[in-house]
Design a protein around this motif. Structure first.
Motif, mmCIF file in Angstrom:
data_model
loop_
_atom_site.group_PDB
_atom_site.id
_atom_site.type_symbol
_atom_site.label_atom_id
_atom_site.label_comp_id
_atom_site.label_asym_id
_atom_site.label_seq_id
_atom_site.Cartn_x
_atom_site.Cartn_y
_atom_site.Cartn_z
ATOM 1 N N THR A 297 0.673 -1.231 -0.118
ATOM 2 C CA THR A 297 -0.137 -0.077 0.188
ATOM 3 C C THR A 297 0.880 1.365 0.120
ATOM 4 N N LEU A 298 1.895 1.281 0.833
ATOM 5 C CA LEU A 298 2.654 2.491 1.004
ATOM 6 C C LEU A 298 3.404 2.621 -0.221
ATOM 7 N N SER A 299 3.932 1.817 -0.972
ATOM 8 C CA SER A 299 4.736 1.892 -2.260
ATOM 9 C C SER A 299 3.908 2.282 -3.613
ATOM 10 N N GLY A 300 2.466 2.224 -3.259
ATOM 11 C CA GLY A 300 1.766 2.450 -4.599
ATOM 12 C C GLY A 300 1.632 1.363 -5.537
ATOM 13 N N SER A 301 2.095 0.184 -5.073
ATOM 14 C CA SER A 301 2.310 -0.777 -5.996
ATOM 15 C C SER A 301 0.982 -1.350 -6.620
ATOM 16 N N ASP A 302 1.100 -1.807 -7.879
ATOM 17 C CA ASP A 302 -0.409 -2.197 -8.616
ATOM 18 C C ASP A 302 -0.364 -3.711 -8.187
ATOM 19 N N TYR A 303 0.304 -4.281 -7.499
ATOM 20 C CA TYR A 303 0.345 -5.635 -7.357
ATOM 21 C C TYR A 303 -0.827 -6.120 -6.656
ATOM 22 N N PRO A 304 -1.517 -5.768 -5.711
ATOM 23 C CA PRO A 304 -2.616 -6.200 -5.107
ATOM 24 C C PRO A 304 -3.942 -6.060 -6.050
ATOM 25 N N GLU A 305 -3.978 -4.927 -6.804
ATOM 26 C CA GLU A 305 -4.965 -4.920 -7.691
ATOM 27 C C GLU A 305 -4.991 -6.010 -8.919
ATOM 28 N N ALA A 306 -3.704 -6.038 -9.353
ATOM 29 C CA ALA A 306 -3.458 -7.077 -10.470
ATOM 30 C C ALA A 306 -3.643 -8.075 -9.963
ATOM 31 N N LEU A 307 -3.336 -9.010 -8.976
ATOM 32 C CA LEU A 307 -3.576 -9.953 -8.245
ATOM 33 C C LEU A 307 -5.031 -10.318 -8.260
ATOM 34 N N GLU A 308 -5.670 -9.445 -7.572
ATOM 35 C CA GLU A 308 -7.209 -9.372 -7.482
ATOM 36 C C GLU A 308 -7.810 -9.684 -8.811
ATOM 37 N N ALA A 309 -7.445 -8.881 -9.761
ATOM 38 C CA ALA A 309 -8.103 -9.056 -11.154
ATOM 39 C C ALA A 309 -7.752 -10.384 -11.909
ATOM 40 N N ALA A 310 -6.655 -10.809 -11.474
ATOM 41 C CA ALA A 310 -6.332 -11.983 -12.193
ATOM 42 C C ALA A 310 -6.839 -13.288 -11.571
ATOM 43 N N ILE A 311 -7.258 -13.380 -10.093
ATOM 44 C CA ILE A 311 -8.113 -14.410 -9.658
ATOM 45 C C ILE A 311 -9.480 -14.355 -9.962
ATOM 46 N N ARG A 312 -9.898 -13.085 -10.111
ATOM 47 C CA ARG A 312 -11.314 -13.143 -10.530
ATOM 48 C C ARG A 312 -11.630 -13.562 -12.060
ATOM 49 N N HIS A 313 -10.500 -13.202 -12.990
ATOM 50 C CA HIS A 313 -10.530 -13.593 -14.107
ATOM 51 C C HIS A 313 -10.459 -15.241 -14.198
ATOM 52 N N VAL A 314 -9.654 -15.963 -13.688
ATOM 53 C CA VAL A 314 -9.599 -17.094 -13.456
ATOM 54 C C VAL A 314 -10.880 -17.861 -12.889
ATOM 55 N N ALA A 315 -11.388 -17.286 -11.933
ATOM 56 C CA ALA A 315 -12.868 -17.824 -11.436
ATOM 57 C C ALA A 315 -13.844 -17.504 -12.170
ATOM 58 N N ILE A 316 -13.934 -16.564 -12.977
ATOM 59 C CA ILE A 316 -14.907 -16.389 -14.001
ATOM 60 C C ILE A 316 -14.820 -17.273 -15.051
ATOM 61 N N HIS A 317 -13.675 -17.725 -15.452
ATOM 62 C CA HIS A 317 -13.499 -18.683 -16.530
ATOM 63 C C HIS A 317 -13.322 -20.213 -16.115
ATOM 64 N N GLN A 318 -13.082 -20.675 -15.110
ATOM 65 C CA GLN A 318 -12.867 -21.885 -14.493
ATOM 66 C C GLN A 318 -13.731 -22.384 -13.424
ATOM 67 N N CYS A 319 -13.879 -23.389 -13.136
ATOM 68 C CA CYS A 319 -14.420 -23.963 -11.929
ATOM 69 C C CYS A 319 -13.609 -24.003 -10.567
ATOM 70 N N THR A 320 -12.361 -24.072 -10.747
ATOM 71 C CA THR A 320 -11.359 -23.930 -9.822
ATOM 72 C C THR A 320 -10.436 -22.939 -10.031
ATOM 73 N N VAL A 321 -9.603 -22.430 -8.905
ATOM 74 C CA VAL A 321 -8.455 -21.625 -8.829
ATOM 75 C C VAL A 321 -7.500 -22.068 -8.240
ATOM 76 N N HIS A 322 -6.105 -21.969 -8.988
ATOM 77 C CA HIS A 322 -4.891 -22.471 -8.104
ATOM 78 C C HIS A 322 -4.006 -21.426 -8.585
ATOM 79 N N ILE A 323 -2.930 -21.229 -7.635
ATOM 80 C CA ILE A 323 -1.980 -20.491 -7.795
ATOM 81 C C ILE A 323 -1.233 -20.587 -9.429
ATOM 82 N N ASP A 324 -1.075 -21.691 -9.875
ATOM 83 C CA ASP A 324 -0.623 -21.867 -11.229
ATOM 84 C C ASP A 324 -1.332 -21.196 -12.231
ATOM 85 N N ASP A 325 -2.685 -21.208 -11.970
ATOM 86 C CA ASP A 325 -3.679 -20.670 -13.060
ATOM 87 C C ASP A 325 -3.698 -19.141 -12.960
ATOM 88 N N VAL A 326 -3.062 -18.531 -11.697
ATOM 89 C CA VAL A 326 -3.140 -17.128 -11.727
ATOM 90 C C VAL A 326 -1.792 -16.342 -12.199
#
Length: 97
Positions: A9-38
């Protein structure tokens, strides 16, 4: 975990938002979600190795992903074959393959 999320948060990193978007993308397109998918979807890297946990926890609370009793070893050599949870998608509405 709090320190890691605070560092992102302090760094202004885009990582948390990018990670959330990636997890949501996988969750919309697959019935399971694993780190290797994200991970292949992420173009940014975390500043702290533990900064992803709170994002996964938030998405569990929001019912985007649902905990299961399954886990699989990561195929990513950087993950040292650690076992990671397999989550059921709370967003997938397609047919199971």
């Amino acid at each position: 975990m709090i320190e890691a999320s605070f560092a992102e948060t302090l760094s202004g990193s885009d990582y948390p938002e990018a990670l959330e978007a990636a997890i949501r993308h996988v969750a919309i397109h697959q019935c399971t979600v694993h780190i290797d998918d994200v991970l292949p979807l992420l173009k940014v890297k975390p500043l702290h190795p533990n900064s992803a946990g709170w994002v996964w926890t938030k998405l569990i609370a929001d019912k985007v992903i649902v905990e299961t009793n399954e886990s699989l070893r990561s195929k990513d050599p950087k993950k040292r074959r650690h076992r990671y949870p397999v989550y059921a998608s709370g967003l997938f509405s397609g047919r199971r393959a």
